[in-house]
Write a protein that holds these residues in place. Structure first.
Motif, PDB file in Angstrom:
ATOM      1  N   ASP A   1       1.435   5.847  -2.458  1.00 22.64           N
ATOM      2  CA  ASP A   1       2.622   5.045  -2.167  1.00 22.64           C
ATOM      3  C   ASP A   1       3.914   5.676  -2.673  1.00 22.64           C
ATOM      4  O   ASP A   1       5.001   5.181  -2.390  1.00 22.64           O
ATOM      5  CB  ASP A   1       2.477   3.632  -2.728  1.00 22.64           C
ATOM      6  CG  ASP A   1       2.260   3.616  -4.229  1.00 22.64           C
ATOM      7  OD1 ASP A   1       1.895   4.661  -4.787  1.00 22.64           O
ATOM      8  OD2 ASP A   1       2.445   2.550  -4.834  1.00 22.64           O
ATOM      9  N   ALA A   2       3.833   6.792  -3.386  1.00 24.79           N
ATOM     10  CA  ALA A   2       5.023   7.487  -3.886  1.00 24.79           C
ATOM     11  C   ALA A   2       5.473   8.483  -2.819  1.00 24.79           C
ATOM     12  O   ALA A   2       4.760   9.438  -2.521  1.00 24.79           O
ATOM     13  CB  ALA A   2       4.717   8.188  -5.201  1.00 24.79           C
TER      14      ALA A   2
ATOM     15  N   HIS B   1       9.890  10.816  -7.635  1.00 22.05           N
ATOM     16  CA  HIS B   1       9.046   9.665  -7.970  1.00 22.05           C
ATOM     17  C   HIS B   1       7.610  10.125  -8.208  1.00 22.05           C
ATOM     18  O   HIS B   1       6.960   9.731  -9.183  1.00 22.05           O
ATOM     19  CB  HIS B   1       9.131   8.658  -6.818  1.00 22.05           C
ATOM     20  CG  HIS B   1       8.308   7.439  -6.986  1.00 22.05           C
ATOM     21  ND1 HIS B   1       7.686   6.841  -5.932  1.00 22.05           N
ATOM     22  CD2 HIS B   1       7.996   6.704  -8.074  1.00 22.05           C
ATOM     23  CE1 HIS B   1       7.016   5.781  -6.362  1.00 22.05           C
ATOM     24  NE2 HIS B   1       7.185   5.681  -7.654  1.00 22.05           N
TER      25      HIS B   1
ATOM     26  N   ILE C   1       5.603   9.981 -11.982  1.00 21.66           N
ATOM     27  CA  ILE C   1       4.322   9.280 -12.165  1.00 21.66           C
ATOM     28  C   ILE C   1       3.243  10.270 -12.595  1.00 21.66           C
ATOM     29  O   ILE C   1       2.481  10.006 -13.523  1.00 21.66           O
ATOM     30  CB  ILE C   1       3.933   8.517 -10.883  1.00 21.66           C
ATOM     31  CG1 ILE C   1       4.889   7.337 -10.689  1.00 21.66           C
ATOM     32  CG2 ILE C   1       2.491   8.043 -10.954  1.00 21.66           C
ATOM     33  CD1 ILE C   1       4.671   6.549  -9.431  1.00 21.66           C
TER      34      ILE C   1
ATOM     35  N   ARG D   1       4.802   4.088 -14.853  1.00 18.92           N
ATOM     36  CA  ARG D   1       3.714   3.538 -14.042  1.00 18.92           C
ATOM     37  C   ARG D   1       4.251   2.384 -13.214  1.00 18.92           C
ATOM     38  O   ARG D   1       5.083   1.614 -13.674  1.00 18.92           O
ATOM     39  CB  ARG D   1       2.569   3.003 -14.916  1.00 18.92           C
ATOM     40  CG  ARG D   1       1.654   4.055 -15.432  1.00 18.92           C
ATOM     41  CD  ARG D   1       0.780   4.617 -14.304  1.00 18.92           C
ATOM     42  NE  ARG D   1      -0.083   5.656 -14.810  1.00 18.92           N
ATOM     43  CZ  ARG D   1       0.169   6.956 -14.703  1.00 18.92           C
ATOM     44  NH1 ARG D   1       1.262   7.378 -14.146  1.00 18.92           N
ATOM     45  NH2 ARG D   1      -0.673   7.835 -15.174  1.00 18.92           N
ATOM     46  N   LYS D   2       3.740   2.266 -11.994  1.00 20.13           N
ATOM     47  CA  LYS D   2       4.151   1.190 -11.100  1.00 20.13           C
ATOM     48  C   LYS D   2       3.449  -0.103 -11.493  1.00 20.13           C
ATOM     49  O   LYS D   2       2.241  -0.126 -11.709  1.00 20.13           O
ATOM     50  CB  LYS D   2       3.814   1.563  -9.657  1.00 20.13           C
ATOM     51  CG  LYS D   2       4.321   0.578  -8.651  1.00 20.13           C
ATOM     52  CD  LYS D   2       4.081   1.091  -7.242  1.00 20.13           C
ATOM     53  CE  LYS D   2       4.680   0.135  -6.244  1.00 20.13           C
ATOM     54  NZ  LYS D   2       4.593   0.674  -4.891  1.00 20.13           N
TER      55      LYS D   2
ATOM     56  N   SER E   1       5.849  -3.650  -6.442  1.00 19.14           N
ATOM     57  CA  SER E   1       6.798  -2.996  -5.554  1.00 19.14           C
ATOM     58  C   SER E   1       8.198  -2.990  -6.168  1.00 19.14           C
ATOM     59  O   SER E   1       8.780  -4.037  -6.424  1.00 19.14           O
ATOM     60  CB  SER E   1       6.817  -3.717  -4.208  1.00 19.14           C
ATOM     61  OG  SER E   1       7.743  -3.098  -3.353  1.00 19.14           O
ATOM     62  N   GLY E   2       8.706  -1.799  -6.466  1.00 18.52           N
ATOM     63  CA  GLY E   2      10.041  -1.664  -7.041  1.00 18.52           C
ATOM     64  C   GLY E   2      10.140  -1.958  -8.526  1.00 18.52           C
ATOM     65  O   GLY E   2      11.219  -1.950  -9.095  1.00 18.52           O
ATOM     66  N   THR E   3       9.007  -2.205  -9.177  1.00 15.14           N
ATOM     67  CA  THR E   3       8.994  -2.524 -10.607  1.00 15.14           C
ATOM     68  C   THR E   3       8.127  -1.503 -11.344  1.00 15.14           C
ATOM     69  O   THR E   3       6.970  -1.301 -10.979  1.00 15.14           O
ATOM     70  CB  THR E   3       8.426  -3.941 -10.839  1.00 15.14           C
ATOM     71  OG1 THR E   3       9.135  -4.868 -10.029  1.00 15.14           O
ATOM     72  CG2 THR E   3       8.551  -4.348 -12.290  1.00 15.14           C
ATOM     73  N   TYR E   4       8.717  -0.880 -12.363  1.00 10.44           N
ATOM     74  CA  TYR E   4       8.012   0.167 -13.087  1.00 10.44           C
ATOM     75  C   TYR E   4       8.062  -0.067 -14.582  1.00 10.44           C
ATOM     76  O   TYR E   4       9.003  -0.663 -15.091  1.00 10.44           O
ATOM     77  CB  TYR E   4       8.630   1.540 -12.770  1.00 10.44           C
ATOM     78  CG  TYR E   4       8.443   1.911 -11.324  1.00 10.44           C
ATOM     79  CD1 TYR E   4       7.326   2.613 -10.907  1.00 10.44           C
ATOM     80  CD2 TYR E   4       9.368   1.520 -10.371  1.00 10.44           C
ATOM     81  CE1 TYR E   4       7.135   2.938  -9.582  1.00 10.44           C
ATOM     82  CE2 TYR E   4       9.188   1.831  -9.036  1.00 10.44           C
ATOM     83  CZ  TYR E   4       8.073   2.536  -8.642  1.00 10.44           C
ATOM     84  OH  TYR E   4       7.879   2.841  -7.340  1.00 10.44           O
ATOM     85  N   THR E   5       7.053   0.428 -15.272  1.00  6.37           N
ATOM     86  CA  THR E   5       7.007   0.408 -16.727  1.00  6.37           C
ATOM     87  C   THR E   5       7.264   1.830 -17.205  1.00  6.37           C
ATOM     88  O   THR E   5       6.630   2.777 -16.721  1.00  6.37           O
ATOM     89  CB  THR E   5       5.612  -0.037 -17.211  1.00  6.37           C
ATOM     90  OG1 THR E   5       5.389  -1.375 -16.805  1.00  6.37           O
ATOM     91  CG2 THR E   5       5.496   0.066 -18.722  1.00  6.37           C
TER      92      THR E   5
END
Length: 103
Positions: free
Chosen positions: A17-18, A23, A27, A33-34, A37-41
């Motif tokens: 999905d990247a 991006h 990762i 890390r994802k 959708s659109g939110t990452y840690t």
């Protein structure tokens, strides 16, 4: 902390999905890390890099006489309704109810 003790979960393959090369690399390098959708840690190494960038920007802003602000992450729905974004985001937007006052 020793590098061998740090949490740096690298990947050999780019996630399907990247799409953007930067991006994929972040990762794979274990910077983030994802979550959704659109939110990452940000993982420890990515968080350190982010803080370094923040400090560089802050120093340059201070040097030029700019002022820093911190805006809220939660905003009134009326702001979103003015531009129609509340409809665009639909059910994916988090919504909170104001607490009722009890007598």
């Amino acid at each position: 902390m020793r590098y061998s003790q740090m949490l740096i979960p690298t990947l050999k393959e780019a996630p399907s999905d990247a799409e953007i090369p930067s991006h994929q690399l972040m990762i794979r390098a274990g910077l983030m890390r994802k979550v959704a959708s659109g939110t990452y840690t940000y993982l420890p190494l990515g968080f350190r890099a982010l803080n370094k960038v923040i400090n560089i920007v802050r120093e340059e802003m201070n040097r030029s006489g700019a002022q820093e602000i911190l805006m809220p992450a939660v905003q009134p729905i009326e702001l979103w309704q003015q531009t129609g974004r509340d409809v665009d985001y639909g059910e994916t937007m988090a919504k909170f109810e104001r607490p009722t006052r009890s007598a």
